[in-house]
Structure formats: C-alpha cells, structure tokens
Design an enzyme around this catalytic site. Structure first.
Site: not given
Ligand code: B12
Ligand code: SF4
Ligand code: SF4
Length: 388
Positions: A149, A204, A214, A230
């Site tokens: 993280d 999924c 959400c 969010c």
């Molecule tokens: C910034 C951040 C946040 C931000 C933004 C989250 C986001 N989704 O962008 C905020 C503060 C909102 C947040 C919230 C949460 N977070 Co956070 N967060 C981070 C952090 C620090 C960086 C994430 C990052 O850089 N993302 C970059 C973006 C570009 O990546 P992405 O959103 O995952 O997008 C990917 C997908 O879109 C995928 N993709 C591409 N094309 C497609 C197409 C399809 C169809 C699909 C499905 C996917 C897909 O590729 C993208 C790039 O890899 C990480 C820790 C870390 N150092 O990595 C923790 C991390 C992601 N968070 C974590 C957690 C636990 C949470 C929360 C559950 C906490 C909570 N209960 O509130 C929520 C979940 C929100 C959510 N639904 O994502 C965990 C996730 C664990 C897991 N099993 O996934 C992490 C990994 C921390 C950890 N070390 O455990 N978080």
């Molecule tokens: S609730 Fe969202 S993440 Fe979970 S299985 Fe259904 S589509 Fe996938």
């Molecule tokens: S963590 Fe963010 S994306 Fe997930 S239900 Fe809550 S507001 Fe929506």
C-alpha cells in the site's frame, strides 16, 4: 517473452526468468514460506513495467478521475516500474491476506462505521509476513524490498500479473472462489523466480451488482472508479465536504464497503479469520469530545491528510447530522460548541448538522469566514426519517 505479456502491453526489461528446475524449487520454497507466515494466497509476477496501468493512471489523471489524490498518481511512471523499488528487479512475490473476520458488524446509536479493511491493522500483518520472505531472499544474496500500500507500486496490477485474481467490475482484485476482502503487497527482488503462467480470466460474467450498489454512482465503467464521487476518497480528501455527498456519507467514518458487500463471491466465500483485536466502529461523541492528541490516537493508522484532525472532526460532524436524534441533548451541546469553534471548517460542518437536526437556534446569523458564509447561504432541510 510469454504471449500474454504482449497482449497486456508489458515490456520486458531483461531476459525473462528461465524455468529451470532449480528456480522452480526455490520459488516453491519461498512461496511456502509466505503461506506459513499467514499469507492466504501468493504468486510471482514478472518485474516488467506495468504498461497498461501506467497508461490508465495517465489517462485517468487527464480525465480528472483521480480528483486531488496523490498516492500512485503522483508519479505514475515510478509506481508502475518495479525497477524504481529495486534496481535490476526480476520478479515480484505478491501476497494477499484476507481481512474478512468472523466478527459480525455491530454498532449502536451514535457509532460510526469503519470499513472492513481497517477493522484491524491488516497491512501490518501482511508486511510482517512479507518481511520474512524478503529476509530469506536477502539471506540468499538477493536484493529485496517490501512494498505494501505504498506510492512506489500499484499493488492490484502486481497481484493480477502474479495470477492471484481478476479485476472485478468494482475495480477490486477478486481471488477465485474467495472474493475481494484481501489486502495486497509485494516483495520486489532481483532473484529470477518462476512467474505465473498467465493472469486469470474475468470471473464476474454477467453480474453487475456492485455497479448498482454504489451509493454515489462512482463506478463509471467496469473497473473504473471516479474518485471525485467515491466516498472512500471523499472521506480522506481535505477541504469542505461537498454538499451533494454529505447525506450519502451516512455513518461511514473510514472507507466504504458497499461495492464489496454486494459482491456475491466476496460475501459468500471470503476466508473468515477469528480475529480478536478488531474495531468495527467508533463513538462519534467520544471522538468529537477528544483533544487532538486523543483523537489521533483513536484514529491510529488511518490515512488522514497531513495528519490533521480537522478532517476527522469534519466527517464526524456530518455523521452526527445524518444519524443523531433531534432530541439528544448531548448532541446539541457538542454541536453548540462546534458552531462556535475557532476553526471555520468545523463551524461550517457543525452548522450543516445543526440545521439537519433542526437546531436552528445554534446557528449564527453571520460569520466573517467565507466558508461559513457559503454554508449559511445553503442550509439543508431538517432531516426526516429513521432515528429522528
Ligand atoms: C488510490 C487508491 C484508492 C483510491 C482510488 C481507488 C481506485 N479504484 O482507483 C480510493 C481512495 C478511492 C480507494 C478506495 C478503496 N481502496 Co484503495 N488503493 C489505492 C492505491 C493507493 C492505488 C490504486 C491505484 O493506483 N490504482 C490505479 C488505477 C489505474 O488502477 P485500478 O483502479 O485498479 O484500475 C485497473 C482496472 O481498471 C484494470 N482494468 C483495465 N481495463 C479494464 C477493463 C475491465 C472490464 C475491468 C473490470 C478492469 C480493467 O486495469 C486498471 C489498471 O491496472 C492502492 C494501493 C497501491 N499502492 O496500489 C489501494 C488499494 C487498491 N485499495 C484497496 C482497498 C482495500 C480499497 C477499498 C476497498 C477500501 C475501502 N473499503 O474503502 C476501496 C475500494 C474502492 C474501489 N471500488 O476501488 C486495496 C485493494 C485490494 C483488492 N483486493 O483489490 C489496495 C490494493 C490496497 C492494498 N495494498 O491492499 N483506494
Ligand atoms: S458484484 Fe461486481 S465485482 Fe462482484 S462478481 Fe459481480 S460484477 Fe464482479
Ligand atoms: S467504495 Fe466508492 S465505488 Fe465502492 S461503493 Fe463506496 S463509493 Fe462506490
């Protein structure tokens, strides 16, 4: 280079690890060590640039989806290059630790909800386990660093490339059969280890429950979160809490679980642990009546911008407006105190809460602060409904 690397635009920096039996045996020993330390799932990703994630970070920044978040967005080129953690990195050992517990979520009147990943310090547990893997690698003469993280590496992509799971539509990484209640972390090393044969396919299917669940519509496309809406980010974001999301905040003091609580594999099949030291909620009034030092001690490891207690108090005040009873005298006294607080940010949010609870007499008619003036110009209606 394996075919899937090309598919995901991954650029190899060095020769890919060879699959000699020696590597395989060593990799297996390392992974077994991680599992013995309590990590639930473990795998190895190649230490290549995360080209797709790098592209996504830049693109989402351009679209403003990151809001004012820094973290991995501060320097996307760094957070998607394992070489910036370990020069000459070859492999990433990635661990997933379940944060699902047997504890049921219980909270009473005026208790604010904590998201599951923060019920205990699961990051610390994962870090300790990964430290053992790191120490083993170092003892064997390799360079190795733990990242959990941190801003240095995007954890989900590392886990995805290590074959641990797939990206759910809620953007979380889901592990096959056990869902997404996992924290993720890595050991980046220059050891050549056996990497996962390929990432997992989407699991999924046609489900889209998370999108519908959400409360703020923050999942703007499958796997894409708009941080501007969010709640998990809005809680951490410094500044005035936007009016349009205050009611949706409900009783959440840290994190939001809605898009996981609606996810069938996550709620049905998570790996539940008998954790004893968990805290599922905090007392709103106790926190609001605490000194700054006491408050930050209760907050513990939570991310709080600049470690400034004002942001925690701001959120607690909104929660009061959302859940307190209008006839609660103790709440009235606390709001009265905050409506006259030296800090305009806190006066502003206390005024909102007082208006929601119908305590108009606590609200000043004028104020010298522009933040408070803006608040006075848009007072909310009195709350009607459950708990009033
Ligand atoms: C910034 C951040 C946040 C931000 C933004 C989250 C986001 N989704 O962008 C905020 C503060 C909102 C947040 C919230 C949460 N977070 Co956070 N967060 C981070 C952090 C620090 C960086 C994430 C990052 O850089 N993302 C970059 C973006 C570009 O990546 P992405 O959103 O995952 O997008 C990917 C997908 O879109 C995928 N993709 C591409 N094309 C497609 C197409 C399809 C169809 C699909 C499905 C996917 C897909 O590729 C993208 C790039 O890899 C990480 C820790 C870390 N150092 O990595 C923790 C991390 C992601 N968070 C974590 C957690 C636990 C949470 C929360 C559950 C906490 C909570 N209960 O509130 C929520 C979940 C929100 C959510 N639904 O994502 C965990 C996730 C664990 C897991 N099993 O996934 C992490 C990994 C921390 C950890 N070390 O455990 N978080
Ligand atoms: S609730 Fe969202 S993440 Fe979970 S299985 Fe259904 S589509 Fe996938
Ligand atoms: S963590 Fe963010 S994306 Fe997930 S239900 Fe809550 S507001 Fe929506």
């Amino acid at each position: 280079m394996p075919e899937w690397c090309l598919r995901f635009g991954i650029v190899p920096l060095a020769d890919p690890p060879n699959r000699s039996s020696e590597n395989t045996a060593y990799t297996e020993r390392l992974l077994a060590l991680g599992l013995a330390q309590g990590i639930d799932r473990i795998g190895v990703a190649p230490a290549h640039i995360f080209a797709r994630t790098r592209h996504e970070l830049h693109e989402r920044k351009q679209r403003g989806l990151h809001d004012t978040m820094q973290f991995t967005y501060r320097n996307p080129d760094r957070s998607t290059d394992p070489q910036s953690t370990v020069v000459g990195a070859q492999s990433i050992v990635v661990g997933a630790l379940s944060y699902a517990t047997e504890q049921t979520e219980e909270h009473g009147y005026l208790e604010a909800r904590i998201a599951r990943y923060a019920w205990s310090d699961f990051y610390d547990q994962l870090r300790s386990a990964l430290n053992m893997v790191r120490d083993q690698l170092r003892a064997d003469g390799f360079r190795a660093e733990v990242v959990v993280d941190s801003n240095a590496l995007v954890d989900r992509e590392a886990a995805y490339l290590a074959g641990l799971g797939w990206y759910g539509k809620n953007a979380n990484l889901l592990l096959p059969g056990v869902g997404s209640y996992f924290v993720l972390g890595s050991v980046v090393t220059d050891a050549v280890l056996d990497v996962a044969p390929a990432p997992l396919d989407d699991g999924c299917g046609a489900c889209k429950r998370c999108l519908d669940s959400c409360p703020t519509g923050a999942i703007v496309a499958p796997g894409v979160i708009d941080a501007r809406t969010c709640l998990a980010w809005l809680i951490q974001k410094p500044g005035v809490f936007e009016h349009r999301f205050r009611e949706a905040l409900g009783d959440r003091i840290y994190g939001c679980d809605d898009c996981q609580q609606s996810c069938p594999p996550t709620i049905r099949f998570s790996i539940k642990k008998p954790v004893t030291a968990v805290r599922t909620s905090v007392s709103v009034l106790t926190m609001l009546q605490s000194s700054d030092n006491e408050l930050m001690a209760q907050v513990g490891q939570w991310y709080v911008a600049d470690r400034n207690p004002v942001w925690v108090r701001r959120n607690l005040l909104i929660i009061l407006g959302n859940i307190a009873s209008v006839s609660d005298q103790a709440v009235r006294e606390v709001l009265s105190m905050y409506c006259r607080h030296d800090e305009p940010m806190l006066r502003a949010h206390a005024i909102w809460s007082a208006a929601r609870l119908g305590h108009r007499d606590l609200i000043p008619v004028a104020d010298e602060s522009p933040i408070v003036q803006a608040e006075l110009a848009h007072l909310p209606k009195v709350r009607i409904g459950k708990g009033v």
